[in-house]
Design an enzyme around this catalytic site. Structure first.
Site, PDB file in Angstrom:
ATOM      1  N   ALA A  99     -24.469   2.366 -45.971  1.00 23.27           N
ATOM      2  CA  ALA A  99     -23.608   3.561 -45.387  1.00 23.27           C
ATOM      3  C   ALA A  99     -22.037   2.403 -45.069  1.00 23.27           C
ATOM      4  O   ALA A  99     -20.536   3.016 -45.337  1.00 23.27           O
ATOM      5  CB  ALA A  99     -23.789   3.555 -44.105  1.00 23.27           C
ATOM      6  N   ALA A 100     -22.145   1.126 -44.405  1.00 24.81           N
ATOM      7  CA  ALA A 100     -20.785   0.540 -43.768  1.00 24.81           C
ATOM      8  C   ALA A 100     -20.633   0.332 -44.777  1.00 24.81           C
ATOM      9  O   ALA A 100     -18.605   0.194 -44.701  1.00 24.81           O
ATOM     10  CB  ALA A 100     -21.188  -0.333 -42.783  1.00 24.81           C
ATOM     11  N   LYS A 101     -20.833  -0.743 -46.664  1.00 26.08           N
ATOM     12  CA  LYS A 101     -20.149  -0.993 -47.146  1.00 26.08           C
ATOM     13  C   LYS A 101     -19.048   0.329 -47.988  1.00 26.08           C
ATOM     14  O   LYS A 101     -17.687   0.689 -48.870  1.00 26.08           O
ATOM     15  CB  LYS A 101     -20.754  -1.367 -48.309  1.00 26.08           C
ATOM     16  CG  LYS A 101     -21.357  -2.895 -47.716  1.00 26.08           C
ATOM     17  CD  LYS A 101     -20.296  -3.533 -46.881  1.00 26.08           C
ATOM     18  CE  LYS A 101     -21.232  -5.311 -47.254  1.00 26.08           C
ATOM     19  NZ  LYS A 101     -19.574  -5.823 -46.926  1.00 26.08           N
ATOM     20  N   ASN A 119     -14.147 -10.395 -44.111  1.00 30.26           N
ATOM     21  CA  ASN A 119     -14.764 -10.586 -45.582  1.00 30.26           C
ATOM     22  C   ASN A 119     -16.707 -10.542 -44.227  1.00 30.26           C
ATOM     23  O   ASN A 119     -17.072 -10.391 -44.993  1.00 30.26           O
ATOM     24  CB  ASN A 119     -14.816 -11.870 -45.884  1.00 30.26           C
ATOM     25  CG  ASN A 119     -16.015 -12.849 -46.429  1.00 30.26           C
ATOM     26  OD1 ASN A 119     -16.394 -12.829 -47.019  1.00 30.26           O
ATOM     27  ND2 ASN A 119     -16.712 -13.682 -45.538  1.00 30.26           N
ATOM     28  N   VAL A 133     -15.880 -10.963 -34.787  1.00 33.21           N
ATOM     29  CA  VAL A 133     -15.419 -10.053 -34.870  1.00 33.21           C
ATOM     30  C   VAL A 133     -15.769  -8.559 -34.356  1.00 33.21           C
ATOM     31  O   VAL A 133     -15.207  -6.948 -34.792  1.00 33.21           O
ATOM     32  CB  VAL A 133     -15.083  -9.633 -36.715  1.00 33.21           C
ATOM     33  CG1 VAL A 133     -14.933 -10.593 -37.337  1.00 33.21           C
ATOM     34  CG2 VAL A 133     -17.132  -9.205 -37.196  1.00 33.21           C
ATOM     35  N   TYR A 135     -26.388  -1.179 -43.534  1.00 29.78           N
ATOM     36  CA  TYR A 135     -25.658  -1.595 -44.787  1.00 29.78           C
ATOM     37  C   TYR A 135     -24.276  -0.437 -45.450  1.00 29.78           C
ATOM     38  O   TYR A 135     -23.593  -1.279 -45.786  1.00 29.78           O
ATOM     39  CB  TYR A 135     -26.481  -2.466 -45.477  1.00 29.78           C
ATOM     40  CG  TYR A 135     -25.678  -3.997 -46.146  1.00 29.78           C
ATOM     41  CD1 TYR A 135     -24.395  -4.826 -45.405  1.00 29.78           C
ATOM     42  CD2 TYR A 135     -25.338  -3.617 -47.242  1.00 29.78           C
ATOM     43  CE1 TYR A 135     -24.106  -5.850 -46.215  1.00 29.78           C
ATOM     44  CE2 TYR A 135     -24.968  -4.858 -48.554  1.00 29.78           C
ATOM     45  CZ  TYR A 135     -24.253  -5.648 -47.049  1.00 29.78           C
ATOM     46  OH  TYR A 135     -23.413  -6.807 -48.222  1.00 29.78           O
ATOM     47  N   SER A 159     -16.480 -19.262 -41.495  1.00 23.99           N
ATOM     48  CA  SER A 159     -17.205 -20.931 -41.699  1.00 23.99           C
ATOM     49  C   SER A 159     -17.884 -20.234 -42.714  1.00 23.99           C
ATOM     50  O   SER A 159     -18.795 -21.928 -43.031  1.00 23.99           O
ATOM     51  CB  SER A 159     -17.840 -20.268 -40.034  1.00 23.99           C
ATOM     52  OG  SER A 159     -18.843 -19.605 -39.488  1.00 23.99           O
TER      53      SER A 159
HETATM   54  P1  NAD Z   1     -22.725 -15.120 -45.575  1.00 29.13           P
HETATM   55  O1  NAD Z   1     -23.972 -15.118 -44.038  1.00 29.13           O
HETATM   56  O2  NAD Z   1     -23.143 -16.260 -46.245  1.00 29.13           O
HETATM   57  O3  NAD Z   1     -21.617 -15.501 -44.616  1.00 29.13           O
HETATM   58  C1  NAD Z   1     -20.637 -14.149 -43.874  1.00 29.13           C
HETATM   59  C2  NAD Z   1     -20.218 -14.640 -42.777  1.00 29.13           C
HETATM   60  O4  NAD Z   1     -19.802 -13.896 -41.241  1.00 29.13           O
HETATM   61  C3  NAD Z   1     -20.444 -16.231 -41.752  1.00 29.13           C
HETATM   62  O5  NAD Z   1     -19.838 -17.197 -41.643  1.00 29.13           O
HETATM   63  C4  NAD Z   1     -20.848 -15.793 -40.320  1.00 29.13           C
HETATM   64  O6  NAD Z   1     -20.561 -16.691 -39.539  1.00 29.13           O
HETATM   65  C5  NAD Z   1     -19.666 -14.167 -40.247  1.00 29.13           C
HETATM   66  N1  NAD Z   1     -19.670 -13.087 -39.382  1.00 29.13           N
HETATM   67  C6  NAD Z   1     -21.137 -12.424 -39.116  1.00 29.13           C
HETATM   68  N2  NAD Z   1     -20.693 -12.165 -38.012  1.00 29.13           N
HETATM   69  C7  NAD Z   1     -19.400 -12.113 -37.876  1.00 29.13           C
HETATM   70  C8  NAD Z   1     -19.115 -11.736 -36.835  1.00 29.13           C
HETATM   71  N3  NAD Z   1     -19.697 -10.662 -35.397  1.00 29.13           N
HETATM   72  N4  NAD Z   1     -17.497 -12.251 -36.244  1.00 29.13           N
HETATM   73  C9  NAD Z   1     -17.223 -13.237 -37.217  1.00 29.13           C
HETATM   74  N5  NAD Z   1     -17.890 -14.018 -38.444  1.00 29.13           N
HETATM   75  C10 NAD Z   1     -18.909 -13.235 -38.704  1.00 29.13           C
HETATM   76  O7  NAD Z   1     -22.544 -14.257 -46.205  1.00 29.13           O
HETATM   77  P2  NAD Z   1     -21.869 -14.378 -47.463  1.00 29.13           P
HETATM   78  O8  NAD Z   1     -23.576 -13.432 -48.666  1.00 29.13           O
HETATM   79  O9  NAD Z   1     -21.047 -15.189 -47.393  1.00 29.13           O
HETATM   80  O10 NAD Z   1     -20.638 -12.476 -47.699  1.00 29.13           O
HETATM   81  C11 NAD Z   1     -19.849 -12.080 -47.200  1.00 29.13           C
HETATM   82  C12 NAD Z   1     -19.012 -10.751 -47.315  1.00 29.13           C
HETATM   83  O11 NAD Z   1     -19.542 -10.492 -49.066  1.00 29.13           O
HETATM   84  C13 NAD Z   1     -20.611  -9.721 -46.378  1.00 29.13           C
HETATM   85  O12 NAD Z   1     -19.289  -8.893 -46.028  1.00 29.13           O
HETATM   86  C14 NAD Z   1     -21.394  -9.617 -47.318  1.00 29.13           C
HETATM   87  O13 NAD Z   1     -22.229  -8.066 -46.969  1.00 29.13           O
HETATM   88  C15 NAD Z   1     -20.758  -9.632 -48.880  1.00 29.13           C
HETATM   89  N6  NAD Z   1     -21.658  -9.110 -49.789  1.00 29.13           N
HETATM   90  C16 NAD Z   1     -22.756 -10.859 -49.737  1.00 29.13           C
HETATM   91  C17 NAD Z   1     -23.358 -10.773 -51.512  1.00 29.13           C
HETATM   92  C18 NAD Z   1     -23.698 -11.692 -51.895  1.00 29.13           C
HETATM   93  O14 NAD Z   1     -24.815 -11.127 -52.467  1.00 29.13           O
HETATM   94  N7  NAD Z   1     -23.999 -12.880 -50.897  1.00 29.13           N
HETATM   95  C19 NAD Z   1     -23.380  -9.552 -52.288  1.00 29.13           C
HETATM   96  C20 NAD Z   1     -22.841  -8.360 -51.000  1.00 29.13           C
HETATM   97  C21 NAD Z   1     -21.234  -7.803 -50.453  1.00 29.13           C
END
Ligand code: NAD
Length: 246
Positions: free
Chosen positions: A155-157, A88, A62, A153, A13
């Site tokens: 540890a999960a990744k 994701n 999720v 975080y 979303s």
């Molecule tokens: P974001 O917060 O913009 O988006 C996260 C999405 O996950 C949102 O749509 C949120 O609604 C959804 N979400 C969260 N908890 C949920 C749940 N319990 N059930 C269903 N949906 C859920 O973050 P993002 O930056 O777009 O992150 C996306 C992925 O990329 C994540 O796994 C994050 O760890 C990883 N990541 C992001 C970055 C960054 O710099 N933005 C860097 C490394 C890794």
């Protein structure tokens, strides 16, 4: 081209997931957005349908097993196949280890790691039957480097990368690949929360000198989801502007 492929993208979303869903749809996949119910989910579906009209959205948290199982069942009932899964969805609950609450540890594990175990298990049934599948986990550069204040975080990744390698070995003979994409510092709601001092300190560590865009991550995901990536499994593609080398 991902024509005739059905892809589930979690956390779609907003942020990176929303753009991943769009990029898969642009390449012809029917995309199932799986995210918590919100106006943003409806808006994300409308965007994706502009590229791939048969796409769908199912609201699910999720970290709630029954909601995830229901979403996967609905996907199978409507499309009859699941070819691609992009795990994701992710959250942060940062804090130094000395002060980290157990509840913040548990929540991050549930959303960022345990949900991946459940969803992977659910989609593997139809993938094994079809003898085709592409599973892509969204990790993070900190899963490889560590990061003070993010023990849960990180540890999960790191855990999901080990999980991906193991599942890759278990299902390789069924023509299913399992890989990770590890973003560095990408513009999103997650990184917009950071104050300007932290942001500048991070940018100074990025050789390419700028934050990444969600599209930079989405293109790597789309490649791993494609037929062209058929000989790549158990790997992590780093998308971080060179940050990992500093
Ligand atoms: P974001 O917060 O913009 O988006 C996260 C999405 O996950 C949102 O749509 C949120 O609604 C959804 N979400 C969260 N908890 C949920 C749940 N319990 N059930 C269903 N949906 C859920 O973050 P993002 O930056 O777009 O992150 C996306 C992925 O990329 C994540 O796994 C994050 O760890 C990883 N990541 C992001 C970055 C960054 O710099 N933005 C860097 C490394 C890794």
């Amino acid at each position: 081209m991902l024509k005739d492929r059905v892809a589930i993208v979690t956390g779609s979303s907003g942020g990176i997931g929303r753009v991943v869903a769009q990029q898969l749809a642009r390449r012809g996949a029917k995309v199932v957005l799986l995210s918590r119910a919100s106006d943003r989910l409806a808006a994300a579906l409308a965007e994706v349908r502009a590229f791939s009209p048969a796409s769908e959205a199912f609201a699910a948290d999720v970290s709630v097993p029954s909601e995830v199982a229901e979403a996967v069942n609905k996907t199978m009932a409507q499309f009859g196949q699941i070819d691609i899964l992009v795990n994701n969805a992710g959250i942060t609950k940062d804090g130094l280890i000395m002060r980290m609450k157990e509840e913040d540890w548990q929540q991050v594990m549930e959303v960022n790691l345990t949900s991946i175990f459940r969803l992977t298990q659910l989609v593997l049934r139809p993938m094994v039957k079809a003898r085709y599948g592409r599973i892509i986990q969204i990790s993070s550069v900190v899963g490889s480097t560590g990061n003070a204040g993010q023990a849960n975080y990180v540890a999960a990744k790191a855990g999901l990368e080990g999980f991906a390698k193991t599942v890759a070995l278990e299902v390789a003979s069924r023509n299913i690949t399992v890989n990770c994409v590890a973003p560095g510092f990408i513009r999103s709601a997650m990184t917009d929360q950071l104050n300007s001092k932290t942001r500048e300190a991070i940018l100074a560590r990025i050789p390419l000198g700028v934050a990444g865009e969600p599209e930079d991550v989405a293109h790597a995901v789309a490649f791993l989801a494609s037929a062209e990536a058929r000989y790549i499994t158990g790997q992590t593609i780093h998308v971080n502007g060179g940050m990992y080398m500093r």
